[in-house]
Design a protein around this motif. Structure first.
Motif, PDB file in Angstrom:
ATOM      1  N   ALA A 108    -101.420 -23.248 -29.203  1.00 40.04           N
ATOM      2  CA  ALA A 108    -102.050 -21.938 -29.316  1.00 40.04           C
ATOM      3  C   ALA A 108    -101.371 -21.181 -30.447  1.00 40.04           C
ATOM      4  O   ALA A 108    -100.244 -20.722 -30.298  1.00 40.04           O
ATOM      5  CB  ALA A 108    -101.929 -21.153 -28.013  1.00 40.04           C
ATOM      6  N   VAL A 109    -102.017 -21.093 -31.594  1.00 35.17           N
ATOM      7  CA  VAL A 109    -101.537 -20.413 -32.796  1.00 35.17           C
ATOM      8  C   VAL A 109    -100.436 -21.231 -33.472  1.00 35.17           C
ATOM      9  O   VAL A 109    -100.601 -21.754 -34.547  1.00 35.17           O
ATOM     10  CB  VAL A 109    -101.079 -18.968 -32.519  1.00 35.17           C
ATOM     11  N   SER A 110     -99.266 -21.327 -32.837  1.00 32.39           N
ATOM     12  CA  SER A 110     -98.144 -22.079 -33.399  1.00 32.39           C
ATOM     13  C   SER A 110     -97.283 -22.571 -32.249  1.00 32.39           C
ATOM     14  O   SER A 110     -96.869 -21.782 -31.406  1.00 32.39           O
ATOM     15  CB  SER A 110     -97.326 -21.196 -34.343  1.00 32.39           C
ATOM     16  N   GLY A 111     -96.985 -23.888 -32.211  1.00 31.98           N
ATOM     17  CA  GLY A 111     -96.228 -24.378 -31.070  1.00 31.98           C
ATOM     18  C   GLY A 111     -95.605 -25.740 -31.238  1.00 31.98           C
ATOM     19  O   GLY A 111     -95.417 -26.447 -30.254  1.00 31.98           O
ATOM     20  N   HIS A 132     -94.975 -36.906 -34.709  1.00 31.42           N
ATOM     21  CA  HIS A 132     -95.339 -36.780 -36.114  1.00 31.42           C
ATOM     22  C   HIS A 132     -96.001 -35.446 -36.438  1.00 31.42           C
ATOM     23  O   HIS A 132     -96.640 -35.317 -37.474  1.00 31.42           O
ATOM     24  CB  HIS A 132     -96.280 -37.934 -36.490  1.00 31.42           C
ATOM     25  N   LEU A 133     -95.836 -34.462 -35.585  1.00 27.73           N
ATOM     26  CA  LEU A 133     -96.504 -33.185 -35.800  1.00 27.73           C
ATOM     27  C   LEU A 133     -95.762 -32.349 -36.829  1.00 27.73           C
ATOM     28  O   LEU A 133     -94.542 -32.202 -36.755  1.00 27.73           O
ATOM     29  CB  LEU A 133     -96.600 -32.416 -34.473  1.00 27.73           C
ATOM     30  N   THR A 134     -96.481 -31.791 -37.762  1.00 25.74           N
ATOM     31  CA  THR A 134     -95.886 -30.864 -38.724  1.00 25.74           C
ATOM     32  C   THR A 134     -95.643 -29.527 -38.028  1.00 25.74           C
ATOM     33  O   THR A 134     -96.251 -29.229 -36.994  1.00 25.74           O
ATOM     34  CB  THR A 134     -96.826 -30.664 -39.912  1.00 25.74           C
ATOM     35  N   PRO A 135     -94.766 -28.685 -38.579  1.00 28.74           N
ATOM     36  CA  PRO A 135     -94.448 -27.415 -37.912  1.00 28.74           C
ATOM     37  C   PRO A 135     -95.652 -26.509 -37.668  1.00 28.74           C
ATOM     38  O   PRO A 135     -95.632 -25.719 -36.734  1.00 28.74           O
ATOM     39  CB  PRO A 135     -93.439 -26.766 -38.871  1.00 28.74           C
ATOM     40  N   MET A 136     -96.695 -26.597 -38.468  1.00 29.77           N
ATOM     41  CA  MET A 136     -97.866 -25.741 -38.271  1.00 29.77           C
ATOM     42  C   MET A 136     -99.085 -26.544 -37.825  1.00 29.77           C
ATOM     43  O   MET A 136    -100.224 -26.105 -37.981  1.00 29.77           O
ATOM     44  CB  MET A 136     -98.184 -24.991 -39.568  1.00 29.77           C
ATOM     45  N   ALA A 137     -98.864 -27.710 -37.220  1.00 31.42           N
ATOM     46  CA  ALA A 137     -99.979 -28.549 -36.768  1.00 31.42           C
ATOM     47  C   ALA A 137    -100.721 -27.895 -35.613  1.00 31.42           C
ATOM     48  O   ALA A 137    -100.154 -27.113 -34.842  1.00 31.42           O
ATOM     49  CB  ALA A 137     -99.453 -29.907 -36.335  1.00 31.42           C
ATOM     50  N   HIS A 138    -101.997 -28.227 -35.485  1.00 33.05           N
ATOM     51  CA  HIS A 138    -102.801 -27.843 -34.320  1.00 33.05           C
ATOM     52  C   HIS A 138    -103.250 -29.116 -33.629  1.00 33.05           C
ATOM     53  O   HIS A 138    -103.728 -30.054 -34.268  1.00 33.05           O
ATOM     54  CB  HIS A 138    -103.958 -26.943 -34.737  1.00 33.05           C
ATOM     55  N   LEU A 156    -103.071 -31.586 -39.161  1.00 26.91           N
ATOM     56  CA  LEU A 156    -101.693 -31.468 -39.607  1.00 26.91           C
ATOM     57  C   LEU A 156    -101.488 -30.313 -40.571  1.00 26.91           C
ATOM     58  O   LEU A 156    -100.424 -29.712 -40.612  1.00 26.91           O
ATOM     59  CB  LEU A 156    -101.253 -32.773 -40.270  1.00 26.91           C
ATOM     60  N   ARG A 157    -102.509 -30.012 -41.374  1.00 26.05           N
ATOM     61  CA  ARG A 157    -102.397 -28.946 -42.352  1.00 26.05           C
ATOM     62  C   ARG A 157    -103.688 -28.140 -42.364  1.00 26.05           C
ATOM     63  O   ARG A 157    -104.744 -28.646 -42.007  1.00 26.05           O
ATOM     64  CB  ARG A 157    -102.117 -29.508 -43.750  1.00 26.05           C
ATOM     65  N   GLY A 158    -103.576 -26.877 -42.779  1.00 29.07           N
ATOM     66  CA  GLY A 158    -104.770 -26.055 -42.868  1.00 29.07           C
ATOM     67  C   GLY A 158    -104.930 -25.159 -41.661  1.00 29.07           C
ATOM     68  O   GLY A 158    -104.126 -25.179 -40.726  1.00 29.07           O
ATOM     69  N   VAL A 159    -106.011 -24.376 -41.660  1.00 30.20           N
ATOM     70  CA  VAL A 159    -106.195 -23.358 -40.634  1.00 30.20           C
ATOM     71  C   VAL A 159    -107.494 -23.538 -39.868  1.00 30.20           C
ATOM     72  O   VAL A 159    -107.903 -22.668 -39.122  1.00 30.20           O
ATOM     73  CB  VAL A 159    -106.169 -21.942 -41.257  1.00 30.20           C
ATOM     74  N   ASN A 599     -90.072 -34.287 -38.625  1.00 32.65           N
ATOM     75  CA  ASN A 599     -91.471 -34.477 -38.984  1.00 32.65           C
ATOM     76  C   ASN A 599     -91.974 -33.435 -39.967  1.00 32.65           C
ATOM     77  O   ASN A 599     -93.179 -33.261 -40.140  1.00 32.65           O
ATOM     78  CB  ASN A 599     -92.349 -34.459 -37.727  1.00 32.65           C
ATOM     79  N   ILE A 600     -91.077 -32.728 -40.641  1.00 33.96           N
ATOM     80  CA  ILE A 600     -91.498 -31.599 -41.468  1.00 33.96           C
ATOM     81  C   ILE A 600     -92.301 -32.047 -42.690  1.00 33.96           C
ATOM     82  O   ILE A 600     -93.146 -31.315 -43.199  1.00 33.96           O
ATOM     83  CB  ILE A 600     -90.274 -30.752 -41.890  1.00 33.96           C
ATOM     84  N   ASN A 601     -92.073 -33.271 -43.167  1.00 30.49           N
ATOM     85  CA  ASN A 601     -92.766 -33.744 -44.367  1.00 30.49           C
ATOM     86  C   ASN A 601     -93.884 -34.739 -44.059  1.00 30.49           C
ATOM     87  O   ASN A 601     -94.361 -35.447 -44.940  1.00 30.49           O
ATOM     88  CB  ASN A 601     -91.761 -34.397 -45.331  1.00 30.49           C
TER      89      ASN A 601
END
Length: 614
Positions: A108-111, A132-138, A156-159, A599-601
């Protein structure tokens, strides 16, 4: 109403919120049929999309569904947009979800920034993407605990907001309620139809015994005969069950002595306490957050004074504190000190010095200036003494235990073990995630019972003699404590002593200078955010099984006169800003023990390669 064996579900995740909807209509019914079984969501207005300060409802959502009718039996949002500590709470709850339950996880938003070790747990449960989730993954994941994945999606990326449409399989296996002809077991399974993350209580394959068997007695059992054990609790019945389970299983526990005192008393909590046959009562609560808690604990103390006026002592425990099997053995061997030594006011099961790498000897005890902590005993005289001042207190910001320390303690000390007999596992309104990290890693004494070492030495005159002798015979260390070579390795002496400048804080009575104390003990991995933990200006650092370092603050310490002539105490006030900064970085790097976000990269191409090779 007949519940279908399949239900349609919609799960979505984005930077604007999350949602879960379960429709009980199956595909054999007409298109206009709509039977909402579950509807949960968080949807931020467009102007509130990140980046913005984290708020309630944002993070990693964990929703547990009854596998037979899709009813929600547990729901919690873990704020894993923050890095520290909340991952451990997710792990704790996930461990207690029963096999066969349907589990829905979304961002939810960021987690995912704070997922950390919990990612390994989720991967073991079957997630393809958790590691393998990036910090801003959904991310959305729907699965059966102990079974199979139903759906898993990730951006993994985008909004972009993404949705998963799926058919949710529901179990047609009979409930244990239908096969049980025992009233207590029927009550258990009826409770479990409505509540999840309850651990062994609701494990259909290997349930906890009801009623729980009585634990063995102790050699010093008579010391506990008239000592009430008061558990303070509210709405967090998952936490409470685990606490009571460990408490009532500990050797020496007496169910008749346990009383749960409820503030907020929702039905799931009272039903649980009736089910496991634990006495409880309720006190009125008013207000919000710390003001509410401050008044609640005052009401608890008032209840104890009224109900147990002749008890020799009372043991207090919060609903989110796990006790060691040695907890009652520890208390039975130490409670008499409260009666014999007026310079003591509490016995703490929690060890303020027993953090990871600083706890070795399970029979060792210390005494020092600390507040009552997670799992403690005080005499009824102290309860009444506190109430005499508490009646007029109106604090709405100070925590009750710190208020007792600052206002009622009056230079008295507490006894505590080197290896902790309690662990604070829960996360509540006053939890600071960064500070929780050290508590998560704190070792808990597992063996029981343990014969404690020379308990009578804890009395003030004997302890002063003991500490004086230890310091006198110790090898003196000098120089900067914030360097790896400061502590001898390997140690060649049993005891060491380090003298440092520690002054009385002007205008604060007999309080030592916080800054001078903080820097030295922080360098050596002790609790450093207050001056708590020392005994009359002496802090004890256990840095190996057979070696102990005594930190003596001069001139504050009662033991300052033991400093050898010609030895100048190390003085933090003489250092430059650059040197102070270097010391701060040293202690942070050495003791904060950050887990790297590996998993940041991660890229989408990397994920596709993993799946192709899987």
């Amino acid at each position: 109403m007949h519940i279908p064996y399949r239900a349609r579900a919609l799960v979505w995740s984005s930077c604007g919120g999350w949602g879960l909807e379960v429709d009980g209509c199956n595909n054999t019914q007409q298109q206009d049929c709509y039977n909402p079984l579950v509807r949960y969501s968080l949807q931020l207005p467009p102007e509130d999309t990140p980046p913005h300060p984290s708020r309630e409802g944002e993070g990693l959502t964990l929703t547990v569904l009854n596998q037979r009718n899709a009813a929600v039996v547990f729901h919690k949002v873990f704020p894993l947009g923050q890095y520290w500590a909340h991952y451990a709470d997710l792990q704790w709850h996930m461990d207690r979800v029963a096999s066969g339950r349907v589990v829905v996880i979304t961002v939810a938003v960021s987690g995912t920034v704070g997922l950390r070790q919990a990612a390994h747990q989720l991967a073991q449960l079957g997630s393809l993407f958790a590691l393998h989730l990036t910090p801003m993954a959904h991310w959305t994941w729907v699965f059966v605990k102990g079974g199979r994945t139903i759906s898993e999606t990730v951006i993994l990326r985008g909004v972009a907001q993404h949705h998963a449409h799926l058919l949710l399989p529901l179990s047609d296996l009979p409930s244990p309620t239908q096969s049980s002809n025992q009233s207590l077991q029927q009550q258990r399974w009826q409770y479990c139809q409505l509540h999840g993350a309850m651990g062994g209580l609701c494990d259909e394959h290997s349930p906890d015994p009801l009623p729980p068997p009585s634990p063995p007695t102790l050699a010093h059992q008579s010391a506990l005969a008239n000592v009430p054990v008061v558990v303070t609790a509210g709405a967090r019945h998952q936490y409470l069950y685990h606490t009571l389970n460990t408490l009532l299983a500990a050797p020496g526990a007496q169910r008749s002595n346990v009383l749960v005192v409820l503030g907020d008393a929702p039905q799931p909590t009272t039903q649980l306490l009736r089910l496991i046959n634990v006495n409880f009562t309720q006190v009125p609560v008013h207000g919000k957050d710390n003001f509410k808690l401050f008044r609640y604990y005052r009401s608890v103390f008032q209840l104890v004074a009224r109900t147990f006026p002749d008890a020799p002592a009372v043991i207090f425990l919060d609903e989110d504190v796990e006790v060691s099997p040695d907890f009652f053995s520890f208390m039975s061997q130490t409670l008499w000190l409260l009666r014999e030594d007026p310079t003591l006011y509490c016995i703490n099961g929690f060890s303020i010095s027993g953090y990871e790498g600083r706890a070795f000897k399970k029979s060792q005890l210390f005494r020092g200036s600390v507040q009552v902590q997670w799992g403690y005993a005080v005499a009824l005289d102290f309860v009444r003494e506190a109430l005499a001042s508490w009646e007029q207190a109106t604090s709405n910001t100070m925590l009750y235990d710190f208020w007792l320390y600052m206002n009622i303690r009056k230079l008295r000390e507490c006894v505590f073990p080197e290896v902790s007999r309690t662990r604070h596992f829960g996360i509540g309104i006053n939890t600071i995630p960064y500070l929780k990290e050290a508590v998560i890693r704190m070792p808990l004494q597992i063996e029981a019972p343990i014969a404690l070492q020379e308990v009578s030495v804890l009395k003030i005159q004997s302890w002063q003699k003991y500490i004086s002798q230890e310091i006198t015979e110790a090898t003196v260390l000098t120089g900067n404590p914030c360097r790896d070579s400061f502590l001898p390795s390997p140690a060649t002496a049993r005891t060491y002593v380090f003298y440092y400048q520690l002054n009385i804080l002007p205008g604060w009575g007999n309080t030592p200078n916080y800054f001078q104390y903080h820097v030295v003990v922080q360098c050596l991995g002790l609790w450093s955010l207050s001056e708590q933990g020392h005994h009359r200006g002496v802090s004890v650092v256990r840095f190996s099984l057979n070696s102990t370092l005594y930190l003596v603050g001069v001139p504050y310490s009662f033991y300052s006169n033991l400093q050898q002539p010609g030895n100048t105490p190390w003085n933090i006030d003489t250092l430059t800003d650059q040197q102070l900064d270097q010391m701060g970085r040293y202690s942070h790097n050495k003791y904060s023990k950050r887990d790297h976000i590996t998993n940041i990269n991660v890229t989408s191409d990397y994920i596709m390669q993993i799946m192709a090779n899987g």
